[in-house]
Each structure stands twice: as C-alpha cells, then as structure tokens.
Design an enzyme around this catalytic site. Sequence first.
Site, PDB file in Angstrom:
ATOM      1  N   GLN A 116      16.029  43.680  40.116  1.00 49.94           N
ATOM      2  CA  GLN A 116      16.147  42.642  41.367  1.00 49.94           C
ATOM      3  C   GLN A 116      17.362  42.493  41.496  1.00 49.94           C
ATOM      4  OE1 GLN A 116      14.852  39.750  38.827  1.00 49.94           O
ATOM      5  NE2 GLN A 116      14.681  37.562  40.347  1.00 49.94           N
ATOM      6  N   SER A 129      17.337  46.978  34.266  1.00 45.39           N
ATOM      7  CA  SER A 129      16.341  45.522  33.996  1.00 45.39           C
ATOM      8  C   SER A 129      14.889  46.260  34.156  1.00 45.39           C
ATOM      9  CB  SER A 129      16.775  44.379  34.086  1.00 45.39           C
ATOM     10  OG  SER A 129      16.550  43.593  34.324  1.00 45.39           O
ATOM     11  N   LEU A 130      14.807  45.336  35.591  1.00 51.52           N
ATOM     12  CA  LEU A 130      12.936  45.396  35.552  1.00 51.52           C
ATOM     13  C   LEU A 130      12.273  46.893  36.416  1.00 51.52           C
ATOM     14  CD1 LEU A 130      11.595  45.567  39.068  1.00 51.52           C
ATOM     15  CD2 LEU A 130      12.878  43.830  39.581  1.00 51.52           C
ATOM     16  N   ARG A 164       6.550  38.684  33.318  1.00 49.65           N
ATOM     17  CA  ARG A 164       8.164  38.367  33.561  1.00 49.65           C
ATOM     18  C   ARG A 164       8.960  37.619  33.711  1.00 49.65           C
ATOM     19  NH1 ARG A 164      12.980  42.023  34.308  1.00 49.65           N
ATOM     20  NH2 ARG A 164      14.019  42.825  32.457  1.00 49.65           N
ATOM     21  N   HIS A 213      19.258  38.282  30.446  1.00 48.56           N
ATOM     22  CA  HIS A 213      19.939  38.724  29.648  1.00 48.56           C
ATOM     23  C   HIS A 213      20.753  38.432  28.510  1.00 48.56           C
ATOM     24  CE1 HIS A 213      17.600  42.565  31.235  1.00 48.56           C
ATOM     25  NE2 HIS A 213      17.920  41.906  32.642  1.00 48.56           N
ATOM     26  N   GLN A 260      14.239  44.059  25.448  1.00 51.31           N
ATOM     27  CA  GLN A 260      16.182  43.886  26.708  1.00 51.31           C
ATOM     28  C   GLN A 260      15.761  42.702  27.685  1.00 51.31           C
ATOM     29  OE1 GLN A 260      13.803  44.106  30.556  1.00 51.31           O
ATOM     30  NE2 GLN A 260      14.427  46.101  30.557  1.00 51.31           N
TER      31      GLN A 260
END
Length: 311
Positions: A9, A94-95, A119, A203, A252
């Site tokens: 992101q 991440s994503l 998500r 996170h 995660q």
Amino acid sequence: MRAFIFPGQGSQAVGMGAALAAASPAAREVFQEVDDALGEKLSRLMAEGPEDQLQLTANAQPAIMANAIAVLRVLEKEGGIRLAEKADFVAGHSLGEYTALCAAGALDLATTARLLRLRGQAMQAAVPVGQGAMAALLGADLAKAQAIADAAAQGEICTVANDNDPSQVVISGARAAIERAVEIAKDHGAKRALLLPVSAPFHCPLMQPAADAMAEALAAVAIQAPLVPVYANVTAAPVSDPDTIRALLVEQVTGMVRWRESVLAMFDAGVTDFVELGGKVLGGMVKRIAPDAVATSVVSMDDIEALVKAL
C-alpha cells in the site's frame, strides 16, 4: 537467481494501469476480471479517480494487486515470459504477498481480488478512525525503532509494523503512543519521524479483529502450491505448503512485515536480480538492503519491453 517482487500500500495513484490497458489486451483482461470479481468498476476508479476513493484501503489493496498482475500478464502473454522459468522466488510487501501468491498460481485472480477487498474492509473496521496511527522512523534501524516503540508505549499498543530497510522502519499502534514516539524519536537516535497518512494502524495487535476475519475467509478458499516458493512477510523464509501459506497470511495481519530480512534472505540464497512488478518503491529498498543486487522496477509498456529483452 531472480526474484519477482510486488509492492504494498502506498503505491496507488490515479491513472494507474490506464496506459497499460490502452496498449495491451492482456492488461484489459486482468482489469475486467477484477471488476467482475468485485462487482464494480475498480478499473475506472484506478484510471480516473477520485483520489480520495482510490486511497481507501478497501480499494487501494485490490487496485495495487490488479495493476501488478496486469504487468505480469503482459509479460507472460505478449512477452512470452513464464514466471516459473524466469523467477526462482516471489515475495510481496504486506498486501503484495497476496499478489505474489496470485502471480505464482497459488491463488486465482478473482479470489485474490475478493480477499484483498475483504482484507481492506476488515483492517479499516478493526480500529475506529482516529484511534490508531502509524509513523515512519527515518535513519533508524530495527533496534532503535524497537527502543522508541517500547519507550513510547506507556501501557498502550506501540510496535514495529514494517522493517523496510536499514534506514526506514514503520511503527504502528494507539494514536497517543505513536504521537509520543514521534516526539521522542530524535532523542533515541532517529533522524526524522513522521506520522503516515493512513486510515488504520496496520500490522499491530490492534488488527486482531481483521486477522479473525481473514482466518474465516482464507479457510474457505482453495490455495495451491505456488509455482516457485514465496518468501513470507512474517517469517522472512520461503514457503510452498498451502496450509502454511494460509496460516501465515492470517498471522501477517497483526505481525511485522520483515521486508529487510526477506530481501537479505533471498540475497543470501543466491538472488542477485530483483524485479519489482507494478511499482517503484521496493527497488529502492532492495538497493539499500543489498547494495550488490540489481533491482529493476517494471510499470510501463516500455519497462516491460526492456525487461523482455533483458531476460
């Protein structure tokens, strides 16, 4: 050895994918499939905005993935490049880990789009707007960042979220604690600290409701063994077993993105060539983590054509 890597992101921007879609039927197919999966014209939002809508986590996450997979599909269908033949590993920030799994065939495109939409929604809903925050600590390594987070916590959540590279670590948690961390960062050896323009504290343990939502969603989807191993964010190690992949994707959501360690582990495993698809952020991080590695960012049709020649 080579790794294909996928951005997280922050790499979204109005206009993303538009030139690629205009130039390539393979890219248009990806955007259409994502639109169909979500039941809306995400591709139009990506191309035309408005920016405030694209920045929403629930839109930005599938958009970044779609853009990266479009680049990959053009490479594959029009450049004749097969990921399994040209990449030894994949990884994503991440994503981007979902994008990497889609690229490597572990998740199909429609499922990946729907998972990332969920998500994004779940991460946004986990913490009321204004109660959480994230900050980037510049000129701070992991040890300094951890010390800053510990000192600022004062009984509230304040943890390291992203260990990006040797000079940039992101912390996440309760807004008051993150604001305290920004105030004391220089005293603990960081060069700068700045609050990030994000809508939720990603996170960190405050994301547990989102982790629960993803556990339920991931339990219901098919995950195949990837064509090449995927370096997982939370372990900084390669994984191929579908059940392990599923568990690590849940972990995660609340866990630290160990990007610096992941790149170092891939470099130590013999990867000297990192190819970032769909963004221009990770390449710079790679060069700061492993200066002897080659990092290439591939976004445009010209980038794709240059990469095809190089491969």
